[in-house]
Design an enzyme around this catalytic site. Sequence first.
Site, PDB file in Angstrom:
ATOM      1  N   CYS A   1       1.482   6.820   2.044  1.00 48.24           N
ATOM      2  CA  CYS A   1       1.841   6.502   0.682  1.00 48.24           C
ATOM      3  C   CYS A   1       0.638   5.587  -0.108  1.00 48.24           C
ATOM      4  CB  CYS A   1       3.122   5.436   0.780  1.00 48.24           C
ATOM      5  SG  CYS A   1       3.884   5.244  -1.220  1.00 48.24           S
TER       6      CYS A   1
ATOM      7  N   ASP B   1       1.182   3.002  -1.674  1.00 45.56           N
ATOM      8  CA  ASP B   1       1.641   1.655  -1.848  1.00 45.56           C
ATOM      9  C   ASP B   1       0.353   0.825  -1.371  1.00 45.56           C
ATOM     10  OD1 ASP B   1       2.917  -0.776  -0.891  1.00 45.56           O
ATOM     11  OD2 ASP B   1       4.548   0.146  -1.569  1.00 45.56           O
TER      12      ASP B   1
ATOM     13  N   ARG C   1       0.339  -1.967   0.089  1.00 45.41           N
ATOM     14  CA  ARG C   1       0.637  -2.723   1.339  1.00 45.41           C
ATOM     15  C   ARG C   1       0.292  -1.825   2.375  1.00 45.41           C
ATOM     16  NH1 ARG C   1       6.218  -4.309  -0.838  1.00 45.41           N
ATOM     17  NH2 ARG C   1       6.006  -2.255  -1.350  1.00 45.41           N
TER      18      ARG C   1
ATOM     19  N   HIS D   1       7.075   4.404   4.750  1.00 45.43           N
ATOM     20  CA  HIS D   1       7.200   2.880   4.818  1.00 45.43           C
ATOM     21  C   HIS D   1       8.604   2.704   4.087  1.00 45.43           C
ATOM     22  CE1 HIS D   1       6.260   1.699   0.715  1.00 45.43           C
ATOM     23  NE2 HIS D   1       5.622   2.804   0.850  1.00 45.43           N
TER      24      HIS D   1
ATOM     25  N   CYS E   1       9.846   1.922   0.157  1.00 43.72           N
ATOM     26  CA  CYS E   1       8.777   2.959  -0.356  1.00 43.72           C
ATOM     27  C   CYS E   1       9.497   2.823  -1.865  1.00 43.72           C
ATOM     28  CB  CYS E   1       9.010   4.011   0.247  1.00 43.72           C
ATOM     29  SG  CYS E   1       7.619   5.147  -0.657  1.00 43.72           S
TER      30      CYS E   1
HETATM   31 CO    CO Z   1       5.687   4.032  -0.656  1.00 43.43          CO
END
Ligand code: CO
Length: 208
Positions: free
Chosen positions: A41, A43, A45, A97, A100
């Site tokens: 992803c 993302d 993090r 994750h 998400c």
């Molecule tokens: Co995500």
Amino acid sequence: MNIDQIFKNNEAWVNEKLGTDPDYFKNLSEGQNPDVLYIGCSDSRVTAEEIMGAKPGEAFVMRNIANMVSNLDLSAMSVVNYAVSHLKVSHIIVCGHYGCGGVKAAMQSQDLGILNPWLRNIRDVYRLHNQELNQLKTEEEKYRRLVELNVQEQCVNVIKTADVQIAYRNRNLTVHGWVMDMETGKLIDLKIDFDKVLKGIMEIYHLD
Ligand code: CO
């Protein structure tokens, strides 16, 4: 993040690398031979290399919203093709994750514009596993399970490609479905039974 600081960080990183190995960048520039394709992803993090402890040159990486592998996504199909048929990676990892935002958005009745067609792929995952998901009691349980099922379905999408099917037959290539739990930092192997999954889908999707 301050842009000037990024360049200072880069300079410090270059010096650190050269401090331990004066030929570090000379060797790095000679070519790549990664063993792993990581699909994760976007993302901020869930940083692919950092969570795996991978060094430059060790992982070929693609990240997009909700770690999707869509057969209409030229970028994803090119990444899989290049990693499998040219770099000859031994492992393909699809890593989702918990928490998400993409999966969360797909669970909501909301018009999100350009994100609609992208997130609809996740709604399709929900529909495919509707029975299982509807047996779960809380929204949080459904959310976590949908993250896992989305990883599983994206692994299936990887297996649907011709490059992966050819590699499966001719050499060692393993597809892994993982979830990163942000609350603990841990990677969880979903231990998807690919032999079973393959048997179920190959009748329909086998290409050669
Ligand atoms: Co995500």
